[in-house]
Design an enzyme around this catalytic site. Structure first.
Site, PDB file in Angstrom:
ATOM      1  N   ARG A   1     103.752  39.524 -37.172  1.00  0.00           N
ATOM      2  CA  ARG A   1     102.468  39.758 -36.495  1.00  0.00           C
ATOM      3  C   ARG A   1     101.362  40.063 -37.513  1.00  0.00           C
ATOM      4  NH1 ARG A   1     104.738  45.567 -34.961  1.00  0.00           N
ATOM      5  NH2 ARG A   1     106.155  44.453 -33.567  1.00  0.00           N
TER       6      ARG A   1
ATOM      7  N   ALA B   1     108.377  42.367 -31.454  1.00  0.00           N
ATOM      8  CA  ALA B   1     107.347  41.955 -30.508  1.00  0.00           C
ATOM      9  C   ALA B   1     106.141  41.375 -31.243  1.00  0.00           C
ATOM     10  CB  ALA B   1     106.915  43.143 -29.654  1.00  0.00           C
TER      11      ALA B   1
ATOM     12  N   ASN C   1     108.155  24.110 -26.796  1.00  0.00           N
ATOM     13  CA  ASN C   1     109.057  22.984 -27.025  1.00  0.00           C
ATOM     14  C   ASN C   1     108.350  21.652 -27.227  1.00  0.00           C
ATOM     15  OD1 ASN C   1     108.217  23.245 -24.316  1.00  0.00           O
ATOM     16  ND2 ASN C   1     109.879  21.964 -23.600  1.00  0.00           N
TER      17      ASN C   1
ATOM     18  N   ARG D   1     114.053  24.881 -13.253  1.00  0.00           N
ATOM     19  CA  ARG D   1     113.758  23.454 -13.206  1.00  0.00           C
ATOM     20  C   ARG D   1     115.003  22.627 -13.518  1.00  0.00           C
ATOM     21  NH1 ARG D   1     108.509  22.704 -16.771  1.00  0.00           N
ATOM     22  NH2 ARG D   1     108.945  20.502 -16.256  1.00  0.00           N
TER      23      ARG D   1
ATOM     24  N   TYR E   1     108.896  31.805 -20.565  1.00  0.00           N
ATOM     25  CA  TYR E   1     109.190  30.388 -20.397  1.00  0.00           C
ATOM     26  C   TYR E   1     110.259  29.979 -21.410  1.00  0.00           C
ATOM     27  CZ  TYR E   1     108.893  25.330 -20.667  1.00  0.00           C
ATOM     28  OH  TYR E   1     109.211  23.999 -20.681  1.00  0.00           O
TER      29      TYR E   1
ATOM     30  N   HIS F   1     111.198  39.028 -17.203  1.00  0.00           N
ATOM     31  CA  HIS F   1     109.881  38.802 -16.610  1.00  0.00           C
ATOM     32  C   HIS F   1     108.954  37.998 -17.511  1.00  0.00           C
ATOM     33  CE1 HIS F   1     109.979  43.353 -17.636  1.00  0.00           C
ATOM     34  NE2 HIS F   1     109.963  42.677 -18.747  1.00  0.00           N
TER      35      HIS F   1
ATOM     36  N   LYS G   1     113.723  25.580 -17.976  1.00  0.00           N
ATOM     37  CA  LYS G   1     113.691  24.128 -17.839  1.00  0.00           C
ATOM     38  C   LYS G   1     114.642  23.477 -18.837  1.00  0.00           C
ATOM     39  CE  LYS G   1     111.664  20.130 -19.508  1.00  0.00           C
ATOM     40  NZ  LYS G   1     111.520  19.651 -20.916  1.00  0.00           N
TER      41      LYS G   1
END
Length: 210
Positions: free
Chosen positions: A196, A179, A142, A89, A122, A119, A107
């Protein structure tokens, strides 16, 4: 740039390819079928634009490969691979030797050299350093509903799969985030971070839900 403006790429299928009048090319550029390239765009030397990309107002450096992706108003440096099905973007800057894989969205961000975002991630309003690994399913959150904030990730950071990075935070170099961790606070250099929920097994309870 003036001399290169007259150079024409190799078009595999002219009938299915659109190239705007202001688009310029370096040498030895190959464009496969189904591509749309327009605006103030430049494609550098030895680039291979595989089928079905949408490129508007982008500067793409030498030796790049694009696969079925959407790029808009951004700068891509050299030896970058993008896609398939990635979206870059506006106002993004991607440095040399970066790999951006399938279903990754970038972005208004800076991605520095040799970082891999392979993969399903965002990255929005963030600065990512050199030689970082952004795992599958990582989200840079964000927006808090009122304002957008920025994250800073320094060099050689590992972010494992399915992590949430809640802006604004600063992640210093050489840190490792496990993770499934949600990051809400700054991380210092060489920190090992795990956040986690602990797994709890209930013996012989599964049959209740079948």
């Amino acid at each position: 740039m003036t001399k290169k403006s007259k150079i024409k790429p190799t078009l595999r299928n002219k009938k299915t390819t659109f190239i705007g009048k202001n688009v310029k090319f370096g040498t030895n550029v190959i464009i496969e079928s189904g591509n749309y390239i327009d605006g103030d765009s430049y494609i550098g030397d030895n680039c291979h634009i595989y089928p079905n990309n949408y490129i508007i107002d982008c500067k793409i450096g030498n030796n790049c490969k694009l696969f079925s992706s959407h790029l808009e108003n951004s700068i891509i440096k050299e030896n970058v691979q993008i896609g398939p099905f990635a979206r870059i973007r506006p106002h993004s800057l991607i440095y040399d030797n970066v790999r951006i894989g399938n279903f990754v969205e970038i972005k208004n961000s800076i991605i520095k050299s040799s970082t891999k975002i392979s993969h399903l991630a965002y990255v929005g309003d963030s600065d990512i350093g050199n030689n970082c690994n952004i795992g599958c399913g990582v989200i840079f959150a964000n927006y808090n509903g009122k304002v957008k904030n920025r994250c800073i990730v320094n060099d050689h950071v590992f972010i494992g799969s399915n992590c949430n990075i809640i802006a604004p935070v600063v992640i210093e170099s050489d840190s490792f985030i496990c993770a499934g961790t949600t990051v809400t606070e700054d991380i210092k250099k060489d920190d090992f971070v795990i956040g986690r929920v602990k797994q709890e097994n209930k013996p012989n309870r599964a049959k209740k839900y079948w």
